[in-house]
Design a protein around this motif. Sequence first.
Motif, PDB file in Angstrom:
ATOM      1  N   ARG A 224       0.828  -1.208   0.000  1.00 44.58           N
ATOM      2  CA  ARG A 224       0.000   0.000   0.000  1.00 44.58           C
ATOM      3  C   ARG A 224       0.864   1.260   0.000  1.00 44.58           C
ATOM      4  N   ALA A 228       0.975   4.078  -2.893  1.00 43.75           N
ATOM      5  CA  ALA A 228       0.735   5.484  -2.571  1.00 43.75           C
ATOM      6  C   ALA A 228       1.868   6.369  -3.098  1.00 43.75           C
ATOM      7  N   THR A 232       1.553   9.353  -5.906  1.00 42.12           N
ATOM      8  CA  THR A 232       1.947  10.723  -5.567  1.00 42.12           C
ATOM      9  C   THR A 232       3.021  11.265  -6.511  1.00 42.12           C
TER      10      THR A 232
END
Length: 307
Positions: A224, A228, A232
């Motif tokens: 995860r 992420a 980003t």
Amino acid sequence: MTVPSASQQSSRRASRLALGSILVAVVVLGLKFLAYLLTNSVALYSDALESIINVAAAVAAFAALRVAARPADANHPYGHTKAEYFSAVAEGVLIVLAAVAIMREAVPVLMNPVAPEGGTGLVGLGVNLGASTLNALWATVLLRHGRALRSPALLADGRHVMSDVVTSVGVLVGVLAARLTGLHWLDPLLAILVALNILWSGWLLVRDSIGGLMDAAVDGDTERRIRAAMSTAGAGALEMHDLRTRHAGSMTFIEFHMVVPGDMTVTEAHAICDRLEDAIRAETPDSSISIHVEPQEKAKHHGVLVL
């Protein structure tokens, strides 16, 4: 003067800790055999036999870490970091042998229980308690540094030593109970329970090591965080898909496909890759990252979408 890289510094720290494990294991082994000689307890004898495994495991971990620290070469382009898993597998085999040896000693005594020695018994229990305290302190050090350095060999050694501490405490309580109650069959029965506990801890170590050797993916929380970071730092890309991960010792290997507009220049795509690698390494240090750049028509519309 050449300054060692962060990975080299981590390898050296791990090797020093593994060397410390050998020294601690030898001291604990000597103390536990002394405790057995002072008590004539088969349960304490089984505890001392397990300490032989601790010495062998510490030596195997040290050897594996030395191999794992070697840089990549022509025959091993991905490095030698998987060597750490072999020490845990070897430890599992040794654990089975120790359990068999304990059973061999304990079962006959269970059939014909004998009273432990009296005069020096309490002194022997005190010696064993001192050895267990030393083990507990060192296991805490190994687990803390093993997590920080992401070293399977140190973590396996630390978990085994901590399981040895739990076993030793159980043995001490049981031997003391046998002395106080006169139920001398408690002593060999505890030895058998020690053997079963050793087998269980060995199975857990081997299971985790096989997962590493079979290229198991990173855990859900790590994945995860990787996703992420990709989302980003991936501004400018259209899509990222086919994420694949695996561990090899302290290294994490990550690869995925990145879809960009067909008219994007190589320089622009490369800049996005650089940002992605920096962001992912901030979340997962010691990572080897491979990004396959694809044109817009290769989009799969699943995975990590970057809009």
